[in-house]
Design an enzyme around this catalytic site. Structure first.
Site, PDB file in Angstrom:
ATOM      1  N   GLY A  46       0.841  -1.196   0.000  1.00  0.00           N
ATOM      2  CA  GLY A  46       0.000   0.000   0.000  1.00  0.00           C
ATOM      3  C   GLY A  46       0.873   1.242   0.000  1.00  0.00           C
ATOM      4  O   GLY A  46       1.981   1.226   0.550  1.00  0.00           O
ATOM      5  N   LEU A 110       6.387   1.823   4.350  1.00  0.00           N
ATOM      6  CA  LEU A 110       7.498   2.204   3.467  1.00  0.00           C
ATOM      7  C   LEU A 110       8.139   3.518   3.916  1.00  0.00           C
ATOM      8  O   LEU A 110       9.273   3.804   3.542  1.00  0.00           O
ATOM      9  CB  LEU A 110       7.016   2.310   2.015  1.00  0.00           C
ATOM     10  CG  LEU A 110       6.652   0.975   1.352  1.00  0.00           C
ATOM     11  CD1 LEU A 110       5.997   1.208   0.000  1.00  0.00           C
ATOM     12  CD2 LEU A 110       7.884   0.093   1.207  1.00  0.00           C
ATOM     13  N   HIS A 155      -2.475   7.934   6.611  1.00  0.00           N
ATOM     14  CA  HIS A 155      -1.486   8.824   5.977  1.00  0.00           C
ATOM     15  C   HIS A 155      -2.144  10.104   5.467  1.00  0.00           C
ATOM     16  O   HIS A 155      -1.522  11.166   5.469  1.00  0.00           O
ATOM     17  CB  HIS A 155      -0.805   8.124   4.793  1.00  0.00           C
ATOM     18  CG  HIS A 155       0.285   7.172   5.181  1.00  0.00           C
ATOM     19  ND1 HIS A 155       1.453   7.584   5.780  1.00  0.00           N
ATOM     20  CD2 HIS A 155       0.399   5.831   5.029  1.00  0.00           C
ATOM     21  CE1 HIS A 155       2.238   6.527   5.984  1.00  0.00           C
ATOM     22  NE2 HIS A 155       1.616   5.448   5.548  1.00  0.00           N
TER      23      HIS A 155
END
Ligand code: QAP
Ligand code: CO
Length: 200
Positions: A46, A110, A155
């Site tokens: 994702g 990430l 996010h």
């Protein structure tokens, strides 16, 4: 297509609240494809637009489990609801309209490479969103896909998974990053093969 640079904690852009997508079409499709390439290249499942410096409410996801050679999808390892959702997913302006139950998952990101911690999320969600062309659609899902959607949606509001764990745990991770920086590509690969040895 182009590979984009992934921002890492503590980049201040990761704390911003992103703005709704209002212009759909070719421009969004370009960003979507670049984000997908960037995510696959980094072996992610994702990626949210703010992670690549675009403060827009948009995310891409592909949680389908792959075999050891990365050749085939293992659909039998997905829940019935997960199998019913077409992936990869391009999601603009997502809003959760229903959330039920709880599940705990060991999450990574990430933007915080090499660090993992258990986070509690809804087990089942229903969400509404727009596709790259501005068409509204709904997703009803559970399992890893539901976890990933909730992680990526965070996010868009400037939240990371380390903001959802205990202060003791998040301070430990933040302290380690501030002191030693992130593990190198080599160290990440070694950690990964060590993890797989433990699992085997
Ligand atoms: C969010 O995260 C997520 O540290 C997506 O060395 C994570 O794709 C949702 C990654 C877990 C649900 C469960 C992280 C790759 C990828 C790393 C990712 C790394 C290499 C993270
Ligand atoms: Co993330």
């Amino acid at each position: 297509m182009a590979r984009l640079k992934i921002l890492t904690f503590p980049d201040p852009r990761l704390k911003e609240v992103s703005l709704p997508v209002e212009k759909f079409g070719a421009e969004m499709e370009l960003l979507a494809n670049d984000m997908l390439e960037t995510m696959y290249d980094a072996h992610g499942i994702g990626l949210a637009a703010p992670q690549v410096g675009h403060l827009k409410r948009f995310l891409v996801i592909d949680t389908r489990p792959k075999d050891d050679q990365g050749r085939r999808y293992k659909y039998d390892e997905m829940t019935d609801l997960e199998q019913q959702v077409q992936q990869p997913l391009f999601v603009a302006n997502p809003r959760i309209v229903k959330g039920e139950g709880k599940q705990n998952f060991d999450e990574g990101c990430l933007s915080v490479p090499g660090f993992y911690e258990t986070v509690e999320r809804f087990n089942y969600i229903e969400l509404e969103a727009e596709d790259v062309n501005g068409q509204t659609f709904t997703i009803k899902t559970d399992g890893l896909l539901a976890v990933c959607l909730q992680h990526e949606m965070d996010h868009l509001d400037g939240k990371l998974f380390i903001d959802r764990i205990s202060f003791v745990k998040s301070n430990k991770i933040k302290g380690q990053i501030k002191k030693h920086g992130y593990p190198t590509q080599e160290e990440l690969l070694k950690e990964k093969s060590d993890r797989e040895k433990v699992e085997a």
